[in-house]
Design a protein around this motif. Structure first.
Motif, PDB file in Angstrom:
ATOM      1  N   LEU A 181      -7.029   2.081  -5.005  1.00 39.14           N
ATOM      2  CA  LEU A 181      -7.384   3.486  -5.301  1.00 39.14           C
ATOM      3  C   LEU A 181      -6.302   4.309  -4.423  1.00 39.14           C
ATOM      4  N   ILE A 182      -5.994   5.648  -4.673  1.00 42.15           N
ATOM      5  CA  ILE A 182      -5.092   6.277  -3.812  1.00 42.15           C
ATOM      6  C   ILE A 182      -5.890   7.143  -2.699  1.00 42.15           C
ATOM      7  N   GLU A 183      -5.341   6.669  -1.516  1.00 42.73           N
ATOM      8  CA  GLU A 183      -6.059   7.299  -0.503  1.00 42.73           C
ATOM      9  C   GLU A 183      -5.373   8.602  -0.045  1.00 42.73           C
ATOM     10  N   ARG A 184      -3.797   8.750  -0.294  1.00 46.37           N
ATOM     11  CA  ARG A 184      -3.134   9.673   0.032  1.00 46.37           C
ATOM     12  C   ARG A 184      -2.143   9.946  -0.800  1.00 46.37           C
ATOM     13  N   LEU A 185      -1.544  11.145  -1.167  1.00 40.40           N
ATOM     14  CA  LEU A 185      -0.578  11.438  -1.996  1.00 40.40           C
ATOM     15  C   LEU A 185       0.332  12.675  -1.401  1.00 40.40           C
ATOM     16  N   VAL A 186       1.534  12.675  -1.364  1.00 41.86           N
ATOM     17  CA  VAL A 186       2.159  13.736  -0.837  1.00 41.86           C
ATOM     18  C   VAL A 186       3.364  13.827  -1.922  1.00 41.86           C
ATOM     19  N   ILE A 187       3.369  15.088  -2.272  1.00 44.36           N
ATOM     20  CA  ILE A 187       4.346  15.365  -3.062  1.00 44.36           C
ATOM     21  C   ILE A 187       5.238  16.254  -2.681  1.00 44.36           C
ATOM     22  N   GLU A 188       6.697  16.178  -2.725  1.00 44.47           N
ATOM     23  CA  GLU A 188       7.748  16.749  -2.185  1.00 44.47           C
ATOM     24  C   GLU A 188       9.111  16.705  -2.762  1.00 44.47           C
ATOM     25  N   PRO A 189       9.806  17.684  -2.504  1.00 40.18           N
ATOM     26  CA  PRO A 189      11.508  17.576  -3.151  1.00 40.18           C
ATOM     27  C   PRO A 189      12.190  16.170  -2.699  1.00 40.18           C
TER      28      PRO A 189
ATOM     29  N   GLN B  89       4.621  10.291  -2.833  1.00 32.65           N
ATOM     30  CA  GLN B  89       4.495   9.024  -2.224  1.00 32.65           C
ATOM     31  C   GLN B  89       3.047   8.920  -2.083  1.00 32.65           C
ATOM     32  N   PHE B  90       2.848   7.634  -2.205  1.00 31.58           N
ATOM     33  CA  PHE B  90       1.309   7.102  -2.630  1.00 31.58           C
ATOM     34  C   PHE B  90       1.094   6.051  -1.306  1.00 31.58           C
TER      35      PHE B  90
ATOM     36  N   THR C 274       0.895  -1.377  -0.142  1.00 32.76           N
ATOM     37  CA  THR C 274       0.089  -0.090   0.103  1.00 32.76           C
ATOM     38  C   THR C 274       0.983   1.270   0.091  1.00 32.76           C
ATOM     39  N   HIS C 275       2.166   1.368   0.058  1.00 33.46           N
ATOM     40  CA  HIS C 275       3.043   2.237   0.202  1.00 33.46           C
ATOM     41  C   HIS C 275       4.067   2.359  -0.941  1.00 33.46           C
ATOM     42  N   HIS C 276       3.892   3.335  -1.870  1.00 31.89           N
ATOM     43  CA  HIS C 276       4.952   3.219  -3.197  1.00 31.89           C
ATOM     44  C   HIS C 276       5.353   4.916  -3.025  1.00 31.89           C
ATOM     45  N   THR C 277       6.491   4.846  -3.753  1.00 27.72           N
ATOM     46  CA  THR C 277       7.109   6.232  -4.405  1.00 27.72           C
ATOM     47  C   THR C 277       7.397   6.437  -5.669  1.00 27.72           C
ATOM     48  N   ALA C 278       7.058   7.202  -6.294  1.00 29.42           N
ATOM     49  CA  ALA C 278       7.464   7.385  -7.805  1.00 29.42           C
ATOM     50  C   ALA C 278       8.294   9.017  -7.931  1.00 29.42           C
ATOM     51  N   THR C 279       9.433   8.696  -8.202  1.00 30.68           N
ATOM     52  CA  THR C 279      10.175  10.098  -8.196  1.00 30.68           C
ATOM     53  C   THR C 279      10.039  10.472  -9.761  1.00 30.68           C
ATOM     54  N   ASN C 280       9.659  11.649 -10.073  1.00 27.65           N
ATOM     55  CA  ASN C 280       9.582  12.412 -11.277  1.00 27.65           C
ATOM     56  C   ASN C 280      10.295  13.570 -11.284  1.00 27.65           C
ATOM     57  N   ARG C 281      11.014  13.615 -12.582  1.00 27.55           N
ATOM     58  CA  ARG C 281      11.881  15.172 -12.817  1.00 27.55           C
ATOM     59  C   ARG C 281      10.714  15.976 -13.823  1.00 27.55           C
ATOM     60  N   LEU C 282      10.762  17.221 -13.089  1.00 27.82           N
ATOM     61  CA  LEU C 282       9.761  18.046 -14.008  1.00 27.82           C
ATOM     62  C   LEU C 282      10.807  19.098 -14.570  1.00 27.82           C
ATOM     63  N   GLN C 283      10.547  19.392 -15.908  1.00 25.19           N
ATOM     64  CA  GLN C 283      11.521  20.404 -16.333  1.00 25.19           C
ATOM     65  C   GLN C 283      10.539  21.366 -17.371  1.00 25.19           C
ATOM     66  N   GLY C 284      10.401  22.964 -16.839  1.00 28.96           N
ATOM     67  CA  GLY C 284       9.710  23.655 -17.408  1.00 28.96           C
ATOM     68  C   GLY C 284      10.038  24.998 -17.301  1.00 28.96           C
ATOM     69  N   ASP C 285       8.753  25.779 -17.593  1.00 32.26           N
ATOM     70  CA  ASP C 285       9.042  27.313 -17.035  1.00 32.26           C
ATOM     71  C   ASP C 285       8.600  27.834 -15.836  1.00 32.26           C
ATOM     72  N   PHE C 286       8.606  27.065 -14.972  1.00 34.53           N
ATOM     73  CA  PHE C 286       8.411  27.388 -13.516  1.00 34.53           C
ATOM     74  C   PHE C 286       9.787  27.757 -12.853  1.00 34.53           C
ATOM     75  N   PRO C 287       9.809  28.597 -11.757  1.00 36.06           N
ATOM     76  CA  PRO C 287      11.082  29.041 -11.143  1.00 36.06           C
ATOM     77  C   PRO C 287      11.999  27.773 -10.652  1.00 36.06           C
ATOM     78  N   GLY C 288      13.200  27.935 -11.147  1.00 37.69           N
ATOM     79  CA  GLY C 288      14.153  26.909 -11.056  1.00 37.69           C
ATOM     80  C   GLY C 288      14.555  26.072 -12.387  1.00 37.69           C
ATOM     81  N   GLY C 289      13.139  25.708 -13.037  1.00 39.41           N
ATOM     82  CA  GLY C 289      13.145  25.099 -14.244  1.00 39.41           C
ATOM     83  C   GLY C 289      13.245  23.395 -14.295  1.00 39.41           C
ATOM     84  N   ILE C 290      13.652  23.019 -13.268  1.00 44.50           N
ATOM     85  CA  ILE C 290      13.956  21.516 -13.383  1.00 44.50           C
ATOM     86  C   ILE C 290      13.931  21.354 -11.636  1.00 44.50           C
ATOM     87  N   VAL C 291      13.147  20.194 -11.472  1.00 47.29           N
ATOM     88  CA  VAL C 291      13.041  19.618 -10.020  1.00 47.29           C
ATOM     89  C   VAL C 291      12.928  18.156  -9.992  1.00 47.29           C
TER      90      VAL C 291
END
Length: 120
Positions: free
Chosen positions: A112-120, A105-106, A83-100
C-alpha cells in the motif's frame, strides 16, 4: 532514499500494481478506489500541504479532483528499490499556467502507499 541509492528509469507499466491502481483511480476521480490504496497512517504532501490519515487524504482527493479540469499523462517512471518509486505526470488544464510536470514520489509498505509527495 539514502545517499548511495540512485533512481533507475523503468517502463511505466513496471510500476507496482498499487501505484498503477492509485493513478488510474485518481485520474478517473474515483475517490474511494484511490483512498483504498493508502495505509491507515499514510501521509500525502501536495503543494506544500501535508494530509495525514484517511479523512484528510479523502478530502484532498475530493478537492484535487474537482478544483480544476485537467488531463493527466504518465510520462516517465523511476524506481529506487522495492518501496520507493516516482511517477512523473504531465497535467494540462484550466489551472494557472495550464501545463505542469509533477513528480509523484511513492513510499510503499505492505503493498500500500505509506507516503506520497507531489512536487514539480
Amino acid at each position: 532514499m539514502t545517499q548511495n541509492q540512485t533512481s533507475q528509469p523503468i517502463a511505466p507499466d513496471e510500476l507496482p500494481d498499487v501505484i498503477t491502481r492509485y493513478l488510474a483511480a485518481h485520474r478517473a476521480r474515483k475517490t474511494a478506489a484511490a483512498l483504498a490504496t493508502f495505509t491507515d497512517d499514510a501521509i500525502v504532501t501536495d503543494d506544500g500541504t501535508i494530509y495525514s490519515g484517511p479523512p484528510a487524504i479523502e478530502n484532498w482527493l475530493n478537492r484535487s479532483s474537482t478544483e480544476y479540469d485537467y488531463t493527466v499523462e504518465l510520462t516517465s517512471a523511476h524506481s529506487t528499490d522495492a518501496t520507493h518509486h516516482t511517477a512523473t505526470n504531465r497535467l494540462q488544464g484550466d489551472f494557472p499556467g495550464g501545463i505542469v510536470d509533477l513528480r509523484y514520489q511513492f513510499t510503499l509498505r505492505d503493498d500500500l502507499i505509506e507516503r506520497l509527495v507531489i512536487e514539480p
